[in-house]
Scaffold this active site. Structure first.
Site, PDB file in Angstrom:
ATOM      1  N   ASP A  67       0.823  -1.211   0.000  1.00 57.44           N
ATOM      2  CA  ASP A  67       0.000   0.000   0.000  1.00 57.44           C
ATOM      3  C   ASP A  67       0.857   1.261   0.000  1.00 57.44           C
ATOM      4  OD1 ASP A  67       0.949  -0.406   2.570  1.00 57.44           O
ATOM      5  OD2 ASP A  67      -1.002  -0.811   3.446  1.00 57.44           O
ATOM      6  N   ASN A 136      -7.586  -3.084  14.204  1.00 54.45           N
ATOM      7  CA  ASN A 136      -8.991  -3.363  13.875  1.00 54.45           C
ATOM      8  C   ASN A 136      -9.089  -4.540  12.890  1.00 54.45           C
ATOM      9  OD1 ASN A 136      -8.076  -2.243  11.519  1.00 54.45           O
ATOM     10  ND2 ASN A 136      -9.492  -0.507  11.495  1.00 54.45           N
ATOM     11  N   HIS A 138      -7.259  -4.867  10.097  1.00 52.90           N
ATOM     12  CA  HIS A 138      -6.983  -4.565   8.687  1.00 52.90           C
ATOM     13  C   HIS A 138      -5.701  -5.235   8.211  1.00 52.90           C
ATOM     14  CE1 HIS A 138      -4.839  -0.625   9.977  1.00 52.90           C
ATOM     15  NE2 HIS A 138      -3.912  -1.333   9.368  1.00 52.90           N
ATOM     16  N   GLU A 143      -9.760  -1.989   5.301  1.00 55.03           N
ATOM     17  CA  GLU A 143     -10.399  -1.708   6.582  1.00 55.03           C
ATOM     18  C   GLU A 143     -11.625  -2.601   6.788  1.00 55.03           C
ATOM     19  OE1 GLU A 143      -8.922   0.073   8.624  1.00 55.03           O
ATOM     20  OE2 GLU A 143      -8.369   2.064   7.912  1.00 55.03           O
TER      21      GLU A 143
HETATM   22  C1  GLP Z   1      -0.590   0.014   8.669  1.00 51.17           C
HETATM   23  C2  GLP Z   1      -0.227  -0.665   7.348  1.00 51.17           C
HETATM   24  C3  GLP Z   1      -0.434  -2.145   7.418  1.00 51.17           C
HETATM   25  C4  GLP Z   1       0.177  -2.670   8.706  1.00 51.17           C
HETATM   26  C5  GLP Z   1      -0.603  -2.154   9.882  1.00 51.17           C
HETATM   27  C6  GLP Z   1      -0.094  -2.639  11.231  1.00 51.17           C
HETATM   28  O1  GLP Z   1      -1.806   0.664   8.657  1.00 51.17           O
HETATM   29  N1  GLP Z   1      -0.901  -0.139   6.207  1.00 51.17           N
HETATM   30  O2  GLP Z   1       0.132  -2.758   6.279  1.00 51.17           O
HETATM   31  O3  GLP Z   1       0.163  -4.068   8.722  1.00 51.17           O
HETATM   32  O4  GLP Z   1      -0.592  -0.745   9.854  1.00 51.17           O
HETATM   33  O5  GLP Z   1       0.929  -1.818  11.672  1.00 51.17           O
HETATM   34  P1  GLP Z   1       1.909  -2.130  12.850  1.00 51.17           P
HETATM   35  O6  GLP Z   1       2.802  -3.205  12.373  1.00 51.17           O
HETATM   36  O7  GLP Z   1       2.674  -0.847  13.044  1.00 51.17           O
HETATM   37  O8  GLP Z   1       1.082  -2.511  14.018  1.00 51.17           O
END
Ligand code: GLP
Length: 240
Positions: A67, A136, A138, A143
């Protein structure tokens, strides 16, 4: 699904890096799907260390990131392109032209998402996708409520995701929109490695991997994939 239980963040990172390095060693021309966020930073550090020791060669590897924020240029320090260059690509012998991400500066969402999806297809598909899991549920920026049949598309980020990602923006406002591989794109990867760390992920890990499969918990769709490896530390796997 295979589950590897790690002691802590660094143990999780090493275990997941082992899986990615096995992929690269077995197929030096593989396509890796990569992720941003805090979770993969240790994986990238470990891979860099092994690269420096001469154990892994990225010269023929291609990468496709999940992304990117819409509206942020590659040089913007909050963009995922910048993150990847800083934490990984800049430290290994990958060719920059072999590292693909959605182009945040292309404002025509439909055009950009079609280009990215076609590119994944033309390159032959993702061999191994690394994934984090949002609080959440995702995955990528899919989302809660995202359609399981969606491929790469533009999204409006939920308030909770923007709040969670605020830590990366040093007080500046986090973007409201992003481009993300869709659930369908992610599910087409041949292998998926999910990394989770910390107590704050325990409940969502339980919902995603043991709960009902529902768009309300996007990560729950991974229960339907036939080659998923979950690597988590004790705190994140506490409830499963
Ligand atoms: C972001 C990214 C995701 C990632 C998620 C979890 O929003 N777009 O690809 O997996 O957050 O992040 P973290 O690893 O910092 O908990």
């Amino acid at each position: 699904m295979r589950i590897y239980r790690a002691k802590d963040f660094s143990d999780m990172s090493r275990k997941a890096a082992n899986i990615l390095s096995a992929q690269v060693i077995l197929n030096p021309q593989c396509i890796l799907g990569l992720a941003t966020g805090a979770s993969p930073i240790g994986v990238y550090q470990q891979l860099i260390e092994w690269y420096q020791k001469g154990d892994i060669d990225f010269s023929e590897v291609k990468t496709m990131n999940l992304d990117e924020y819409r509206g942020l240029a590659a040089g913007n320090k909050h963009s995922y392109r910048y993150f990847m260059n800083q934490y990984f690509f800049g430290e290994i012998n990958i060719h920059p032209e072999n590292t693909y991400m959605p182009n945040g500066l292309e404002m025509d969402a439909e055009k950009e998402c079609r280009r990215y999806e076609d590119l994944i297809y033309r390159l032959g598909g993702i061999d191994m996708q690394l994934l984090g899991l949002g609080h959440n549920g995702h995955i990528g920026f899919n989302e809660p409520g995202a359609a399981f049949e969606a491929d790469t598309h533009g999204v409006a980020l939920s308030p909770s995701t923007r709040e969670a990602n605020r830590r990366f923006f040093d007080g500046e406002e986090a973007p409201r929109e992003a481009y993300t591989m869709g659930i369908k794109t992610i599910m087409r990867a041949r292998r998926i490695v999910v990394i989770v760390s910390g107590e704050s992920k325990a409940e969502i890990v339980q919902k995603a991997f043991l709960g009902p499969i529902t768009p309300e918990v996007p990560g729950s769709v991974l229960q339907l994939h036939n080659n998923v490896t979950l690597v988590g530390d004790e705190a994140a796997l506490r409830l499963i």
